[in-house]
Design a protein around this motif. Structure first.
Motif, PDB file in Angstrom:
ATOM      1  N   GLY A  24      21.501 -13.114 136.547  1.00 34.58           N
ATOM      2  CA  GLY A  24      21.156 -14.534 136.721  1.00 34.58           C
ATOM      3  C   GLY A  24      19.777 -14.357 137.354  1.00 34.58           C
ATOM      4  N   ARG A  25      19.028 -15.618 137.025  1.00 31.11           N
ATOM      5  CA  ARG A  25      17.729 -15.485 137.653  1.00 31.11           C
ATOM      6  C   ARG A  25      17.489 -15.595 139.018  1.00 31.11           C
ATOM      7  NH1 ARG A  25      18.005 -18.597 132.910  1.00 31.11           N
ATOM      8  NH2 ARG A  25      16.442 -18.025 131.546  1.00 31.11           N
ATOM      9  N   ALA A  26      18.534 -16.003 139.722  1.00 30.06           N
ATOM     10  CA  ALA A  26      18.456 -16.040 141.294  1.00 30.06           C
ATOM     11  C   ALA A  26      18.545 -14.630 141.694  1.00 30.06           C
ATOM     12  CB  ALA A  26      19.617 -16.836 141.945  1.00 30.06           C
ATOM     13  N   ASP A  27      19.332 -13.866 141.100  1.00 26.82           N
ATOM     14  CA  ASP A  27      19.605 -12.221 141.525  1.00 26.82           C
ATOM     15  C   ASP A  27      18.144 -11.593 141.065  1.00 26.82           C
ATOM     16  OD1 ASP A  27      22.209 -12.756 142.045  1.00 26.82           O
ATOM     17  OD2 ASP A  27      22.679 -12.216 139.985  1.00 26.82           O
ATOM     18  N   TYR A  28      17.513 -11.634 139.882  1.00 27.31           N
ATOM     19  CA  TYR A  28      16.438 -10.901 139.468  1.00 27.31           C
ATOM     20  C   TYR A  28      15.072 -11.345 140.146  1.00 27.31           C
ATOM     21  CZ  TYR A  28      15.942 -13.690 135.206  1.00 27.31           C
ATOM     22  OH  TYR A  28      15.766 -14.511 134.569  1.00 27.31           O
ATOM     23  N   LEU A  29      15.087 -12.718 140.521  1.00 33.40           N
ATOM     24  CA  LEU A  29      13.709 -13.253 141.151  1.00 33.40           C
ATOM     25  C   LEU A  29      14.039 -12.868 142.512  1.00 33.40           C
ATOM     26  CD1 LEU A  29      13.467 -16.859 139.593  1.00 33.40           C
ATOM     27  CD2 LEU A  29      11.968 -14.857 139.089  1.00 33.40           C
ATOM     28  N   ALA A  30      14.960 -12.661 143.041  1.00 31.97           N
ATOM     29  CA  ALA A  30      15.111 -12.304 144.753  1.00 31.97           C
ATOM     30  C   ALA A  30      14.839 -11.025 144.726  1.00 31.97           C
ATOM     31  CB  ALA A  30      16.724 -12.788 145.084  1.00 31.97           C
ATOM     32  N   ALA A  31      15.295 -10.290 143.670  1.00 31.70           N
ATOM     33  CA  ALA A  31      14.783  -8.799 143.574  1.00 31.70           C
ATOM     34  C   ALA A  31      13.493  -8.382 143.509  1.00 31.70           C
ATOM     35  CB  ALA A  31      15.644  -7.980 142.382  1.00 31.70           C
ATOM     36  N   LEU A  32      12.726  -9.417 142.893  1.00 32.22           N
ATOM     37  CA  LEU A  32      11.221  -9.214 142.717  1.00 32.22           C
ATOM     38  C   LEU A  32      10.466  -9.709 144.038  1.00 32.22           C
ATOM     39  CD1 LEU A  32      10.380 -11.053 139.135  1.00 32.22           C
ATOM     40  CD2 LEU A  32       9.730  -8.697 139.934  1.00 32.22           C
ATOM     41  N   GLU A  33      11.059 -10.780 144.807  1.00 32.66           N
ATOM     42  CA  GLU A  33      10.624 -11.198 146.163  1.00 32.66           C
ATOM     43  C   GLU A  33      10.785 -10.127 147.123  1.00 32.66           C
ATOM     44  OE1 GLU A  33      10.440 -15.616 146.976  1.00 32.66           O
ATOM     45  OE2 GLU A  33      12.287 -15.498 145.915  1.00 32.66           O
ATOM     46  N   ARG A  34      11.713  -9.271 146.910  1.00 30.19           N
ATOM     47  CA  ARG A  34      12.230  -8.103 147.924  1.00 30.19           C
ATOM     48  C   ARG A  34      11.435  -7.172 147.662  1.00 30.19           C
ATOM     49  NH1 ARG A  34      17.708  -9.776 146.809  1.00 30.19           N
ATOM     50  NH2 ARG A  34      17.750  -7.678 145.457  1.00 30.19           N
ATOM     51  N   GLY A  35      10.877  -6.975 146.403  1.00 29.27           N
ATOM     52  CA  GLY A  35      10.180  -5.687 146.175  1.00 29.27           C
ATOM     53  C   GLY A  35      11.256  -4.552 145.404  1.00 29.27           C
ATOM     54  N   ASP A  36      12.209  -5.011 145.395  1.00 24.25           N
ATOM     55  CA  ASP A  36      13.281  -4.190 144.622  1.00 24.25           C
ATOM     56  C   ASP A  36      12.989  -3.883 143.136  1.00 24.25           C
ATOM     57  OD1 ASP A  36      14.551  -4.192 146.902  1.00 24.25           O
ATOM     58  OD2 ASP A  36      16.236  -5.425 146.170  1.00 24.25           O
ATOM     59  N   VAL A  37      12.233  -4.707 142.511  1.00 23.13           N
ATOM     60  CA  VAL A  37      11.724  -4.787 141.050  1.00 23.13           C
ATOM     61  C   VAL A  37      10.518  -5.125 141.008  1.00 23.13           C
ATOM     62  CG1 VAL A  37      13.922  -4.413 140.151  1.00 23.13           C
ATOM     63  CG2 VAL A  37      12.914  -6.755 140.223  1.00 23.13           C
ATOM     64  N   GLU A  38       9.696  -4.838 140.285  1.00 23.27           N
ATOM     65  CA  GLU A  38       8.054  -5.118 140.092  1.00 23.27           C
ATOM     66  C   GLU A  38       7.965  -6.102 138.600  1.00 23.27           C
ATOM     67  OE1 GLU A  38       8.665  -2.410 142.895  1.00 23.27           O
ATOM     68  OE2 GLU A  38       8.721  -1.816 140.990  1.00 23.27           O
ATOM     69  N   LEU A  39       8.808  -6.204 137.864  1.00 23.51           N
ATOM     70  CA  LEU A  39       8.739  -6.815 136.580  1.00 23.51           C
ATOM     71  C   LEU A  39      10.043  -7.300 135.768  1.00 23.51           C
ATOM     72  CD1 LEU A  39       6.225  -7.408 134.554  1.00 23.51           C
ATOM     73  CD2 LEU A  39       6.796  -5.291 133.476  1.00 23.51           C
ATOM     74  N   VAL A  40       9.805  -8.527 135.191  1.00 24.36           N
ATOM     75  CA  VAL A  40      10.950  -8.728 134.345  1.00 24.36           C
ATOM     76  C   VAL A  40      10.532  -9.717 133.245  1.00 24.36           C
ATOM     77  CG1 VAL A  40      11.472 -10.864 135.692  1.00 24.36           C
ATOM     78  CG2 VAL A  40      13.129 -10.012 134.549  1.00 24.36           C
ATOM     79  N   ALA A  41      11.146  -9.744 132.186  1.00 24.20           N
ATOM     80  CA  ALA A  41      10.674 -10.516 130.860  1.00 24.20           C
ATOM     81  C   ALA A  41      11.778 -11.729 131.259  1.00 24.20           C
ATOM     82  CB  ALA A  41      10.797 -10.137 129.732  1.00 24.20           C
TER      83      ALA A  41
END
Length: 342
Positions: free
Chosen positions: A78-95
């Motif tokens: 879900g977009r909410a999941d991986y965008l939140a992960a980006l904001e938390r710094g859990d991931v650095e990149l997504v397509a």
């Protein structure tokens, strides 16, 4: 991938793609993109679809070639999941896909399977509520375009404006996976069709096959009528893409709404009718990254992203949905190696 698996996989792919050749080997990253000192690991989210999962492994593979410690992680579909992960710094990149990303960021419903189905193949989605209707009009209104319909550049500019603080949009790929109206070559020749403006005058002679949610979208009956004065003889909904394509080839419908990265278009030599008035929501492949992503890593990602077009999405989809499917990592390796068994 073992040499035996690669050989059998390439044979299967050759059967699937007919005479189509393997993709040309992408250019090796420039030396300037190589980090001069060890950097923090770069974690890449698999994203919302099977296509974005392959792209994540493509980014990771090229970053590793350039000397970075990069890998793909599951941060949720879900977009909410991986965008939140980006904001938390859990991931650095997504397509992701530009149109659906923008609509999500503005609190609107995404456009069906371009952001939900791994293969770009139409799948049922809930009937839109009245608040979700008028999607194309809402998109233009949200972007401040008035009655003018949004194009790729408008949507990408909109994404950059509303992306959460700390995130940035990298240069998009040429690849897209948006809704399009397609016809057989015979129908295109019979009516002289190359775009939706050509379809308008003969629209009342055709039945248009669609996914289940098409009628509830403003780019559907309402959009086609407003933009192109196209009112088909009938709209025929299908739950499965295979059934829709069979109906098109059997002339039970004379046109069909498919996603542009669907292998069915190439497999059946279907003609995609251009959309000069931008009735359909643009869906370019766009990398989204943390603003702290090193500039050298950004350069690597943008260089490889620039080489990915819609035909590459079709190939990636074909490989990961074959009878003996490749994993996203294997499909990415095949693409990065230019199709060679190395």
């Amino acid at each position: 991938m073992s040499r035996l698996r690669a050989a059998s996989g390439l044979l299967a792919l050759a059967v699937l793609t007919g005479c189509a050749g393997a993709p040309e080997a992408p250019a090796t990253p420039s030396p300037s993109a190589t980090p001069s000192a060890p950097a923090e690991p770069i974690r890449i989210a698999a994203g919302p679809t099977g296509q974005t999962a392959v792209l994540a492994h493509v980014y990771a593979g090229r970053l590793r070639e350039a000397g970075f410690d990069a890998g793909v992680v599951d941060a949720g579909a879900g977009r909410a999941d991986y965008l939140a992960a980006l904001e938390r710094g859990d991931v650095e990149l997504v397509a992701d896909y530009s149109g659906n990303l923008y609509l999500h960021l503005r609190g609107r419903a995404p456009v069906g399977p371009a952001g939900a189905a791994p293969t770009g193949i139409a799948t049922p989605s809930p009937t839109p509520t009245p608040e979700e209707r008028g999607l194309a009009e809402d998109l233009s209104e949200l972007l401040g375009l008035g009655e003018e319909r949004a194009d790729d550049d408008d949507v990408l500019a909109g994404v950059r404006e509303v992306l959460p603080e700390g995130l940035r949009v990298l240069e998009p790929a040429p690849a897209e996976n948006t809704v399009a109206v397609v016809v057989t070559r015979a129908t295109a020749v019979e009516h002289g069709l190359s775009d939706l403006e050509d379809l308008g005058p003969v629209c009342d002679e055709i039945a248009l096959g669609t996914g289940l949610d098409f009628a509830g979208r403003s780019y559907g009956p309402e959009g086609l009528k407003d933009a192109y004065e196209c009112v088909p003889r009938s709209f025929v909904p299908f739950a499965e893409q295979d059934e829709l394509v069979d109906a098109l080839l059997g002339d039970r419908v004379q046109a069909a709404a498919l996603f542009t990265a669907s292998p069915a278009i190439e497999d059946n030599a279907l003609v995609v009718l251009a959309d000069p008035l931008n009735n359909f929501v643009p869906q370019r492949v766009v990398p989204v990254g943390d603003r702290k992503l090193p500039d050298a890593a950004v350069q690597v990602v943008e260089e490889v992203s620039a080489q990915i077009d819609t035909d590459d999405l079709v190939l990636m989809t074909r490989m990961t949905t074959a009878r003996d499917p490749y994993t996203p990592e294997e499909a990415a390796r095949y693409w990065l190696e230019g199709g060679d068994d190395t």
